[in-house]
Design an enzyme around this catalytic site. Structure first.
Site, PDB file in Angstrom:
ATOM      1  N   GLY A 267     -27.066 -11.212 -25.580  1.00 35.36           N
ATOM      2  CA  GLY A 267     -26.982 -11.740 -24.212  1.00 35.36           C
ATOM      3  C   GLY A 267     -27.558 -10.780 -23.192  1.00 35.36           C
ATOM      4  N   CYS A 268     -27.289  -9.494 -23.365  1.00 34.39           N
ATOM      5  CA  CYS A 268     -27.778  -8.494 -22.419  1.00 34.39           C
ATOM      6  C   CYS A 268     -29.293  -8.333 -22.520  1.00 34.39           C
ATOM      7  CB  CYS A 268     -27.066  -7.165 -22.655  1.00 34.39           C
ATOM      8  SG  CYS A 268     -25.276  -7.316 -22.443  1.00 34.39           S
ATOM      9  N   THR A 269     -29.812  -8.470 -23.730  1.00 34.00           N
ATOM     10  CA  THR A 269     -31.258  -8.428 -23.922  1.00 34.00           C
ATOM     11  C   THR A 269     -31.903  -9.633 -23.233  1.00 34.00           C
ATOM     12  OG1 THR A 269     -31.073  -7.200 -26.001  1.00 34.00           O
ATOM     13  CG2 THR A 269     -33.104  -8.463 -25.661  1.00 34.00           C
TER      14      THR A 269
END
Length: 154
Positions: free
Chosen positions: A41-43
């Protein structure tokens, strides 16, 4: 939402820099808090901001990402994704607490303290204009960009 001054802070940033919010007056600033470098998700979220970065810059806007990861981790994440903006390290959670983004979350059936994915827009005068909490990643960066576009029109 009642508009209020964004809490000022200073953190170590990628590229051996230091970021201070009050030193950015005169630009719109997007601050996005994310849980952890190199997670799916952060990527995805970071790539969305990267892909729209030129449009943000054209609107007098800078972007910074904040997590509890170390500068070493951030430097690797930034390089891997070719991020054109800085990532800030808040290992002691000072700024996370200031912005109220530390929450208890369920992870594999256990309660853990972590960063709730959140984004804040600070205008050229240092006023907090918009905040999103519990962000869902798909099309989030586009939504943030539309807020910046509105700010620049006013």
């Amino acid at each position: 939402m009642i508009l209020k001054p964004a809490p000022d802070f200073e953190l170590k940033a990628t590229g051996e820099k230091t970021f201070r919010l009050s030193a950015s007056l005169g630009k719109n600033i997007v601050i996005y808090f994310y849980p952890k470098d190199d997670t799916p998700g952060c990527t995805d979220e970071s790539l969305q901001f990267r892909d729209l970065y030129t449009k943000f810059k054209e609107l007098n806007c800078e972007i910074v990402g904040i997590s509890r990861d170390s500068i070493k981790s951030h430097n690797g994440f930034k390089e891997k994704l070719s991020l054109p903006f800085d990532l800030l390290s808040d290992t002691d959670e000072t700024v996370c607490e200031l912005y109220g983004v530390i929450k208890m979350k369920n992870m594999y059936g256990k309660q853990v303290r972590g960063i709730e994915r959140s984004t804040f827009v600070v205008d050229t005068k240092g006023v907090l204009q918009k905040e999103w909490r519990g962000v869902k990643v798909p099309s989030h960066a586009e939504e943030v960009l539309s807020v910046i576009e509105e700010l620049e029109k006013s």
